[in-house]
Design a protein around this motif. Structure first.
Motif, mmCIF file in Angstrom:
data_model
loop_
_atom_site.group_PDB
_atom_site.id
_atom_site.type_symbol
_atom_site.label_atom_id
_atom_site.label_comp_id
_atom_site.label_asym_id
_atom_site.label_seq_id
_atom_site.Cartn_x
_atom_site.Cartn_y
_atom_site.Cartn_z
ATOM 1 N N VAL A 350 0.835 -1.152 0.113
ATOM 2 C CA VAL A 350 -0.213 0.037 -0.006
ATOM 3 C C VAL A 350 0.888 1.152 0.015
ATOM 4 N N THR A 351 1.886 1.192 0.880
ATOM 5 C CA THR A 351 2.801 2.386 0.835
ATOM 6 C C THR A 351 3.359 2.429 -0.474
ATOM 7 N N ASN A 352 4.085 1.332 -0.971
ATOM 8 C CA ASN A 352 4.633 1.736 -2.520
ATOM 9 C C ASN A 352 3.577 2.139 -3.452
ATOM 10 N N TRP A 353 2.343 1.470 -3.598
ATOM 11 C CA TRP A 353 1.177 2.182 -4.530
ATOM 12 C C TRP A 353 1.013 3.843 -4.228
ATOM 13 N N LEU A 354 0.873 4.052 -2.883
ATOM 14 C CA LEU A 354 0.503 5.644 -2.531
ATOM 15 C C LEU A 354 1.670 6.393 -3.059
ATOM 16 N N ASN A 355 2.937 5.835 -2.937
ATOM 17 C CA ASN A 355 4.281 6.680 -3.332
ATOM 18 C C ASN A 355 4.020 6.743 -4.764
ATOM 19 N N THR A 356 3.841 5.663 -5.563
ATOM 20 C CA THR A 356 3.815 5.828 -6.810
ATOM 21 C C THR A 356 2.750 6.722 -7.632
ATOM 22 N N LEU A 357 1.714 6.697 -6.705
ATOM 23 C CA LEU A 357 0.394 7.660 -7.235
ATOM 24 C C LEU A 357 0.818 9.226 -6.941
ATOM 25 N N SER A 358 1.549 9.393 -5.629
ATOM 26 C CA SER A 358 2.236 10.781 -5.502
ATOM 27 C C SER A 358 3.307 11.101 -6.292
ATOM 28 N N SER A 359 4.247 10.348 -6.750
ATOM 29 C CA SER A 359 5.084 10.639 -7.737
ATOM 30 C C SER A 359 4.726 11.025 -8.911
ATOM 31 N N SER A 360 3.732 10.100 -9.550
ATOM 32 C CA SER A 360 3.159 10.601 -10.747
ATOM 33 C C SER A 360 2.276 11.842 -10.892
ATOM 34 N N GLY A 361 2.147 12.448 -9.646
ATOM 35 C CA GLY A 361 1.377 13.604 -9.669
ATOM 36 C C GLY A 361 -0.129 13.533 -9.568
ATOM 37 N N VAL A 362 -0.703 12.522 -9.259
ATOM 38 C CA VAL A 362 -2.280 12.192 -8.896
ATOM 39 C C VAL A 362 -2.694 12.986 -7.915
ATOM 40 N N PHE A 363 -1.829 12.855 -6.809
ATOM 41 C CA PHE A 363 -2.240 13.725 -5.794
ATOM 42 C C PHE A 363 -0.943 13.988 -4.952
ATOM 43 N N ASN A 364 -0.773 15.010 -4.063
ATOM 44 C CA ASN A 364 0.506 15.202 -3.193
ATOM 45 C C ASN A 364 0.005 15.237 -1.822
ATOM 46 N N ILE A 365 1.037 14.299 -1.330
ATOM 47 C CA ILE A 365 0.907 14.043 0.107
ATOM 48 C C ILE A 365 1.804 14.728 0.880
ATOM 49 N N PRO A 366 1.581 15.537 1.847
ATOM 50 C CA PRO A 366 2.623 16.326 2.646
ATOM 51 C C PRO A 366 3.532 15.102 3.417
ATOM 52 N N ASP A 367 4.886 15.917 3.557
ATOM 53 C CA ASP A 367 5.985 14.856 3.776
ATOM 54 C C ASP A 367 5.575 14.307 5.263
ATOM 55 N N ALA A 368 4.929 15.151 6.020
ATOM 56 C CA ALA A 368 4.441 14.803 7.641
ATOM 57 C C ALA A 368 3.483 13.404 7.424
ATOM 58 N N LEU A 369 2.673 13.417 6.428
ATOM 59 C CA LEU A 369 1.809 12.174 6.251
ATOM 60 C C LEU A 369 2.257 11.109 5.157
ATOM 61 N N SER A 370 3.445 11.188 5.016
ATOM 62 C CA SER A 370 3.907 10.235 3.949
ATOM 63 C C SER A 370 3.824 8.645 4.412
ATOM 64 N N PRO A 371 3.205 8.035 3.397
ATOM 65 C CA PRO A 371 2.801 6.626 3.918
ATOM 66 C C PRO A 371 3.828 5.884 4.558
ATOM 67 N N VAL A 372 5.202 6.268 4.177
ATOM 68 C CA VAL A 372 6.445 5.301 4.932
ATOM 69 C C VAL A 372 6.081 5.862 6.546
ATOM 70 N N LYS A 373 5.855 6.966 6.682
ATOM 71 C CA LYS A 373 5.898 7.543 8.146
ATOM 72 C C LYS A 373 4.885 6.998 8.797
ATOM 73 N N MET A 374 3.706 6.719 7.972
ATOM 74 C CA MET A 374 2.229 6.565 8.393
ATOM 75 C C MET A 374 2.178 4.904 8.698
ATOM 76 N N GLN A 375 3.148 4.280 8.396
ATOM 77 C CA GLN A 375 2.796 2.775 8.151
ATOM 78 C C GLN A 375 2.534 2.358 9.431
ATOM 79 N N ARG A 376 3.139 2.499 10.684
ATOM 80 C CA ARG A 376 3.020 2.066 11.819
ATOM 81 C C ARG A 376 1.552 2.565 12.359
ATOM 82 N N PHE A 377 1.273 3.747 12.170
ATOM 83 C CA PHE A 377 -0.080 4.346 12.364
ATOM 84 C C PHE A 377 -1.191 3.530 11.876
ATOM 85 N N ILE A 378 -0.955 3.456 10.628
ATOM 86 C CA ILE A 378 -1.830 2.508 9.885
ATOM 87 C C ILE A 378 -2.123 1.103 10.693
ATOM 88 N N PHE A 379 -1.038 0.565 10.859
ATOM 89 C CA PHE A 379 -0.978 -0.743 11.648
ATOM 90 C C PHE A 379 -1.744 -0.700 13.014
#
Length: 431
Positions: A350-379
């Motif tokens: 899920v993190t890799n998929w969201l990062n792909t969408l973010s890098s392709s410009g579909v939507f922008n995710i603030p750095d503080a809410l990056s999926p990599v940093k929020m992985q433990r939060f989601i869990f």
């Protein structure tokens, strides 16, 4: 009566047909797809579906072994992510065995242990020290590292060494209960990690914070086991063995003694159950399973250091037991599988998929809410939701009960005496 049996037979046959179709479709989709995480997870889900089918236990075991031992590796072998799938499946097996060991301590005996990863570390270092040249630092005799064939002996050695440490932990903590027991075991786990981290002087035994590298991989018939798919079968065999042992222990005299101690220590002692012996046995047996998997972990990773055995690992194993259902063997297996797959694969994908969408410009995710940093939060959020709506676990434990009317009709053998405690009726052999 005949119509009812025919209806039941028809229903069972339909269940088997639908289950077979489900397994074939998911296996085929995994085989023909280059990378299909969903197909891999759906094929693993078939084991849970199999558990709920109206079939005999022997038939379920045979089907389960066929799926896990043959169909899953074969279906995953065609894709590019084959080693990745086998890596996840191997770690699922490792954590299942450890969670079943902790379930003996927490679920059966009711002893809260927050330092269980210490026994995992003991097993890993037991093999790592002798499977590298590290042993020559403090042992003047012998030729080190030992060959990979010694791995099979060290599985038993790691089991016994971890059991010994379990007894050493149990002796001083028998006088404390509840939260105090949790604090003491937490301290024990941290002590073991710190000792391994600093045991490089005055005699270098563990190589300290640098850890042990280039650990000799196992060998069997001259073939080195170096890939996840090879370790997968080793772990699968150990897990089957552990499940068999735990199931027999649960319904044995010792298993009922553990549950009696869990429910009420005073009542258990009044019935003649030796508290010290019963608790120490729980610590020793639970620790032995963790020690075995520590040996497998060290051989698989070919590197161990103290950072692999932190408090977070102990917490993860405890979460597996609580999530699945304390005292429930199927529940603990499911809890370990869910937590491991979430951490190692689902949230990562899920993190890799969201990062792909973010890098392709579909939507922008603030750095503080990056999926990599929020992985433990989601869990953590998923665990909270499950805890709220399944407070007793995904598959709660089912206690054996007996109908008092049947007891009056002498339908229970005379060699059993019935104990009545907390409005539950349990049979105890040998009383």
């Amino acid at each position: 009566m005949k119509e009812r049996l025919n209806s039941l037979f028809t229903k069972t046959r339909l269940q088997i047909l639908f289950f077979a179709a489900y397994v074939i479709v998911t296996a085929a989709s995994l085989y023909f797809a280059d990378t299909s995480v969903i197909s891999f997870l759906l094929l693993l889900l078939s084991i849970l579906i199999l558990y709920f089918l109206n079939l005999g236990n022997k038939i379920k075991w045979i089907i389960g072994i066929v799926i896990l031992g043959g169909l899953l590796p074969f279906a995953a072998s065609h894709g590019a992510a084959y080693q990745s799938y086998m890596e996840v499946a191997t770690f699922v097996g490792i954590y299942v065995a450890m969670a079943l060991g902790l379930n003996i301590v927490v679920g059966f005996a009711g002893l809260l242990d927050l330092g269980f990863v210490a026994f995992f570390a003991v097993g890993a270092y037991t093999y790592g020290i002798f499977a590298t040249a590290q042993a020559s630092q403090f042992m003047p005799f012998g030729k080190y590292p030992l060959s990979g064939e010694s791995f099979w002996i060290f599985i038993l050695i790691g089991c016994f060494v971890a059991a010994l440490f379990g007894v050493l932990l149990g002796i001083p903590v028998l006088r404390v209960k509840g939260d105090y027991l949790a604090i003491v075991t937490l301290g024990f786990g941290e002590i073991i990690r710190i000792v391994f981290n600093n045991l490089d002087k005055p005699v270098n035994i563990t190589n300290g914070a640098m850890g042990l590298s280039s650990i000799t991989p196992p060998e069997i018939f001259g073939i080195k086991l170096m890939y996840p798919n090879q370790f997968y079968y080793v772990v699968l065999a150990i897990v089957i063995f552990v499940i068999f042992i735990v199931r027999n222990l649960e319904h044995s005299k010792l298993g009922r003694a553990w549950k009696a101690v869990r429910e009420n220590e005073i009542a258990a002692q009044a019935m003649g159950i030796p508290l010290v012996k019963t608790k120490l046995t729980a610590f020793a047996i639970g620790a032995s399973f963790s020690g075995m998997m520590g040996v497998v972990f060290a051989a698989k990773q070919t590197f161990v250091d103290p950072t692999s055995f932190t408090l977070l690992e102990s917490t993860n194993i405890l979460v597996m037991v609580l999530l699945g259902g304390m005292g429930s063997i199927p529940g603990v297996i499911l809890g370990a599988a869910v937590v491991t797959i979430l951490n190692l694969q689902v949230l990562t994908e899920v993190t890799n998929w969201l990062n792909t969408l973010s890098s392709s410009g579909v939507f922008n995710i603030p750095d503080a809410l990056s999926p990599v940093k929020m992985q433990r939060f989601i869990f953590g959020g998923l665990l909270i939701l499950i805890a709220l709506y399944r407070s007793k676990g995904l598959l709660p434990a089912k206690n054996r009960t007996y109908n008092p009317e049947k007891l009056m009709e002498n339908e229970v053998p005379e060699s059993k005496v019935v104990l009545v405690a907390n409005e539950k009726i349990e049979s105890v052999n040998g009383r």
